[in-house]
Design an enzyme around this catalytic site. Sequence first.
Site, PDB file in Angstrom:
ATOM      1  N   CYS A  29       0.841  -1.192   0.000  1.00  0.00           N
ATOM      2  CA  CYS A  29       0.000   0.000   0.000  1.00  0.00           C
ATOM      3  C   CYS A  29       0.880   1.246   0.000  1.00  0.00           C
ATOM      4  CB  CYS A  29      -0.875  -0.028   1.252  1.00  0.00           C
ATOM      5  SG  CYS A  29      -2.026   1.324   1.376  1.00  0.00           S
ATOM      6  N   HIS A  71      -9.563  -4.195   0.818  1.00  0.00           N
ATOM      7  CA  HIS A  71      -8.387  -3.385   1.175  1.00  0.00           C
ATOM      8  C   HIS A  71      -8.771  -1.911   1.271  1.00  0.00           C
ATOM      9  CE1 HIS A  71      -3.979  -2.329   0.821  1.00  0.00           C
ATOM     10  NE2 HIS A  71      -4.527  -1.200   0.409  1.00  0.00           N
ATOM     11  N   GLU A  72      -9.496  -1.411   0.265  1.00  0.00           N
ATOM     12  CA  GLU A  72      -9.864   0.006   0.244  1.00  0.00           C
ATOM     13  C   GLU A  72     -10.924   0.331   1.298  1.00  0.00           C
ATOM     14  OE1 GLU A  72      -8.015   2.071  -1.227  1.00  0.00           O
ATOM     15  OE2 GLU A  72      -6.905   0.614  -2.410  1.00  0.00           O
ATOM     16  N   HIS A  75      -9.411   0.973   4.633  1.00  0.00           N
ATOM     17  CA  HIS A  75      -8.913   2.345   4.818  1.00  0.00           C
ATOM     18  C   HIS A  75      -9.997   3.255   5.398  1.00  0.00           C
ATOM     19  CE1 HIS A  75      -4.901   2.163   3.142  1.00  0.00           C
ATOM     20  NE2 HIS A  75      -5.347   1.561   2.051  1.00  0.00           N
TER      21      HIS A  75
END
Length: 98
Positions: A29, A71-72, A75
């Site tokens: 990342c 994954h996003e 965040h």
Amino acid sequence: RRCAHPLPVVVNPESEPLGGETATHWENCLSVPGYRGLVTRPLCVRVKGLDEHAQPVDWIVKGFPARVLQHETDHLNGILYIDRMDPRSFERMYSVPI
């Protein structure tokens, strides 16, 4: 085989794993430049939220797009891949200028 995917908009996404199948792959990342780690994630997730017109969306996402979406979404919840990785797998990918 890889194929192009449209760039969907999902506002306030919520995802839930479907089935019990998982896969472990390398993730990295821009938030942690120059490093990577092995992360286990569900292979299939259901995503609910709103599109760019505030209309409800309900998608089932599989494979690599499911990994990217998780994954996003992490965040948005203040989670980085390093919070989910096998700590023994954390490694430097290349030299990062200081």
